[in-house]
Write a protein that holds these residues in place. Sequence first.
Motif, short mmCIF file in Angstrom:
data_model
loop_
_atom_site.label_atom_id
_atom_site.label_comp_id
_atom_site.label_asym_id
_atom_site.label_seq_id
_atom_site.Cartn_x
_atom_site.Cartn_y
_atom_site.Cartn_z
N ALA A 169 -2.99 -1.51 2.83
CA ALA A 169 -1.76 -0.72 2.84
C ALA A 169 -0.59 -1.50 3.42
O ALA A 169 0.53 -1.46 2.89
CB ALA A 169 -1.97 0.58 3.62
N GLN A 170 -0.84 -2.24 4.50
CA GLN A 170 0.22 -3.02 5.12
C GLN A 170 0.73 -4.11 4.19
O GLN A 170 1.94 -4.37 4.11
CB GLN A 170 -0.27 -3.62 6.43
CG GLN A 170 -0.44 -2.60 7.56
CD GLN A 170 -0.99 -3.22 8.82
OE1 GLN A 170 -1.42 -4.38 8.84
NE2 GLN A 170 -1.00 -2.45 9.90
N ALA A 171 -0.18 -4.77 3.49
CA ALA A 171 0.22 -5.81 2.55
C ALA A 171 1.12 -5.24 1.45
O ALA A 171 2.14 -5.83 1.09
CB ALA A 171 -1.01 -6.47 1.94
N VAL A 172 0.73 -4.08 0.93
CA VAL A 172 1.51 -3.46 -0.14
C VAL A 172 2.85 -2.98 0.38
O VAL A 172 3.89 -3.15 -0.29
CB VAL A 172 0.70 -2.31 -0.77
CG1 VAL A 172 1.56 -1.53 -1.76
CG2 VAL A 172 -0.54 -2.85 -1.47
N THR A 173 2.88 -2.40 1.57
CA THR A 173 4.14 -1.92 2.14
C THR A 173 5.15 -3.05 2.31
O THR A 173 6.32 -2.92 1.94
CB THR A 173 3.89 -1.24 3.51
OG1 THR A 173 3.05 -0.11 3.32
CG2 THR A 173 5.19 -0.78 4.14
#
Length: 203
Positions: free
Chosen positions: A193-197
């Motif tokens: 999720a952090q990578a995508v955000t």
Amino acid sequence: MRRRRTGRLAGMRMIETPFGPAGVDLDRPDGVSRGTLALGHGAGGGVTAPDLVAVRDAAVAAGFTVARVTQPYRVAGRRAPAPATQLDTAWLAVLAEVGGGPLVVGGRSSGARVACRTATAAGAVAVLALAFPVHPPGKPEKSRLAELDTGLPTLVVNGDRDPFGLPPEAPGREVVVIPGAVHDLRKDLEAVAQAVTGWLARR
């Protein structure tokens, strides 16, 4: 089993395609949407896969409308995937009916392949590939790496223990490796999720 499947379908918006109805689960952010992220599922899975749900939550929080697309063969209750041409055609038919603003296409595994193959035709501005299957397990000679060469900014999130392989970085292609994760990426959904955000923030 039929009762559960009917209930699941009741929560979807159904869109007709040349190969039968596809399903769309649409989630909107509070306020004005920055664009649309369309996500496809894996070959035998669905749009409730943990990594897709984690990405959905992150993208909505980042201000994107998220459309999770269920292919017609899965709507019909089949697990064996349709041929690639049917998957691509159905996907494009759905994208023509959903979204608004800049379009980012993506998905996990088979869904990522569909998104890559059709990104230009869909008018997408970027591609998100979760657990991209570079090759069948144990068959590195049957590479699908060329599908990742979309000509668009592309983020790949793969586990370093994925039996389907790990693509290399390339111009326009950012690869985030999740340590210890296999093909389902469950090992660290927060990192996914952090990578995508972070990546969406640059769109």
